[in-house]
Design a protein around this motif. Structure first.
Motif, short mmCIF file in Angstrom:
data_model
loop_
_atom_site.label_atom_id
_atom_site.label_comp_id
_atom_site.label_asym_id
_atom_site.label_seq_id
_atom_site.Cartn_x
_atom_site.Cartn_y
_atom_site.Cartn_z
N VAL A 1 0.86 -1.19 0.00
CA VAL A 1 0.00 0.00 0.00
C VAL A 1 0.89 1.24 0.00
CG1 VAL A 1 -1.84 1.25 1.19
CG2 VAL A 1 -1.79 -1.26 1.24
N ILE A 2 0.70 2.13 -0.98
CA ILE A 2 1.59 3.31 -1.08
C ILE A 2 0.80 4.60 -1.22
CG2 ILE A 2 3.50 2.02 -2.08
CD1 ILE A 2 2.65 3.44 -4.79
N GLY A 3 -0.19 4.82 -0.37
CA GLY A 3 -0.98 6.04 -0.45
C GLY A 3 -0.19 7.28 -0.10
N PRO A 4 -0.82 8.45 -0.22
CA PRO A 4 -0.14 9.72 0.08
C PRO A 4 0.52 9.72 1.45
CG PRO A 4 -2.28 10.13 -0.91
CD PRO A 4 -2.21 8.65 -0.65
N GLY A 5 1.78 10.16 1.47
CA GLY A 5 2.52 10.24 2.72
C GLY A 5 3.18 8.94 3.13
N PHE A 6 3.22 7.93 2.22
CA PHE A 6 3.92 6.70 2.61
C PHE A 6 5.39 7.01 2.81
CE2 PHE A 6 4.91 6.52 -1.92
CZ PHE A 6 6.15 5.89 -1.96
N LEU A 7 6.04 6.24 3.67
CA LEU A 7 7.45 6.44 3.95
C LEU A 7 8.27 5.46 3.11
CD1 LEU A 7 8.02 8.66 5.98
CD2 LEU A 7 8.90 6.95 7.54
N PRO A 8 9.00 5.96 2.11
CA PRO A 8 9.75 5.06 1.23
C PRO A 8 10.67 4.10 1.97
CG PRO A 8 9.69 7.25 0.27
CD PRO A 8 9.11 7.36 1.66
N MET A 9 11.31 4.56 3.04
CA MET A 9 12.27 3.68 3.72
C MET A 9 11.58 2.46 4.33
SD MET A 9 13.32 5.45 7.34
CE MET A 9 12.17 5.58 8.72
N ASP A 10 10.26 2.54 4.53
CA ASP A 10 9.53 1.43 5.13
C ASP A 10 8.97 0.47 4.09
OD1 ASP A 10 10.02 2.35 7.68
OD2 ASP A 10 8.13 3.43 7.84
N MET A 11 9.08 0.81 2.81
CA MET A 11 8.58 -0.09 1.78
C MET A 11 9.68 -0.61 0.87
SD MET A 11 8.73 1.42 -1.46
CE MET A 11 7.37 0.90 -2.46
N VAL A 12 10.82 0.10 0.80
CA VAL A 12 11.82 -0.27 -0.20
C VAL A 12 12.43 -1.64 0.10
CG1 VAL A 12 13.79 0.86 0.93
CG2 VAL A 12 13.75 0.63 -1.56
N GLY A 13 12.58 -2.00 1.37
CA GLY A 13 13.10 -3.32 1.69
C GLY A 13 12.16 -4.42 1.24
N ILE A 14 10.87 -4.19 1.38
CA ILE A 14 9.87 -5.16 0.95
C ILE A 14 9.93 -5.33 -0.56
CG2 ILE A 14 7.38 -5.60 0.82
CD1 ILE A 14 7.26 -3.89 3.49
N GLN A 15 9.97 -4.21 -1.29
CA GLN A 15 10.03 -4.25 -2.74
C GLN A 15 11.32 -4.92 -3.21
OE1 GLN A 15 12.20 -2.44 -4.84
NE2 GLN A 15 11.21 -3.00 -6.76
N ALA A 16 12.43 -4.60 -2.56
CA ALA A 16 13.72 -5.15 -2.98
C ALA A 16 13.80 -6.65 -2.74
CB ALA A 16 14.85 -4.43 -2.24
N VAL A 17 13.45 -7.09 -1.54
CA VAL A 17 13.56 -8.52 -1.21
C VAL A 17 12.63 -9.36 -2.08
CG1 VAL A 17 13.22 -10.25 0.58
CG2 VAL A 17 14.35 -8.09 1.14
N PHE A 18 11.36 -9.00 -2.11
CA PHE A 18 10.40 -9.82 -2.85
C PHE A 18 10.58 -9.70 -4.35
CE2 PHE A 18 7.91 -9.44 1.19
CZ PHE A 18 7.98 -10.78 1.53
#
Length: 255
Positions: free
Chosen positions: A33-50
């Motif tokens: 979920v990447i709605g307005p105000g999402f924190l990139p540092m909290d999603m980039v690890g998920i995107q990178a690993v998976f």
């Protein structure tokens, strides 16, 4: 609807991807979920690993395909709308989102529905608060960012872990502290979903080996002065999360 891929083919990357995910591999669907105000540092690890996993399909989820701004100044194109999200995700991941997004009834309803169907559920930082608003922390052992720990019992958690590692696991629920927590939660899911050998390969591809140059980002390491400044910076935001998320959870609990 889903965003069509119009990127220029890169043969070197394509060969790498095919080696990691041979033709015929079943899809492994990951929704973030990447709605307005999402924190990139909290999603980039998920995107990178998976993203390295066999059959990986990464769905960056929002209400529309309009650009959303991660904080700060990280404009991102969603790939899949809520209405076109696969019916059952292998992983649903929620990074920190702004209180205005976390407290949005449409967002809460979407996360509640998809979270109950997903095989694995990840919340990072205050993304855990959104999982709570959606009724997904009920009776669970969980953690989150330092200043939101006090909210979790109000969101149905049975036990709140305030110290120790970056990730707490309870069944299929992985809750994590900010930043490196996204990498660690994702790697832990990969270990279960794909086995230790592949998880170790992913770990090596990422060269995951954190060495905090200023020491750990903990209250103990920061000291009272820095901890006080941080608390003052974020107190209003935590209150905003509390007002919307707790009320939403109470409505969920009442059926």
């Amino acid at each position: 609807m889903m965003q069509k891929n119009q990127s220029q083919p890169l043969p070197s990357y394509q060969r790498f991807a095919q080696a990691m995910s041979p033709s015929g591999t079943r899809p492994f669907r990951v929704g973030i979920v990447i709605g307005p105000g999402f924190l990139p540092m909290d999603m980039v690890g998920i995107q990178a690993v998976f993203g390295f996993c066999p059959g990986a399909e990464i769905h960056l989820l929002w209400k529309s395909l309009d650009l959303v701004e991660g904080f700060p100044a990280w404009w991102t194109q969603p790939t899949t709308t809520f209405s076109d999200c696969p019916e059952k995700l292998d992983v649903l991941a929620v990074p920190m989102l702004a209180p205005e997004t976390t407290n949005d009834p449409e967002v809460i309803a979407f996360v509640a529905k998809q979270g109950r169907q997903a095989k694995y559920l990840i919340g990072v930082c205050n993304g855990v608060v959104l999982l709570g608003a959606a009724g997904l922390l009920e009776g669970k052992r969980v953690t989150t960012s330092l200043n939101s720990l006090s909210l979790l019992h109000q969101l149905g958690a049975a036990e709140v872990v305030t110290s120790g590692g970056s990730v707490v696991v309870d069944g299929n629920l992985y809750t994590a502290r900010p930043s490196i927590g996204s990498f660690e939660a994702a790697l832990m899911v990969v270990d279960v979903a794909f086995g230790r050998e592949f998880a170790e390969l992913a770990n090596l591809v990422l060269e995951y080996d954190p060495h905090p140059p200023l020491g750990p980002g903990t209250l103990e390491n920061a000291g009272k002065v820095i901890a006080g400044k941080y608390s003052n910076l974020i107190d209003d935001m935590i209150q905003a999360y509390s007002q919307g998320a707790v009320a939403a959870y109470q409505r969920q609990a009442q059926g």
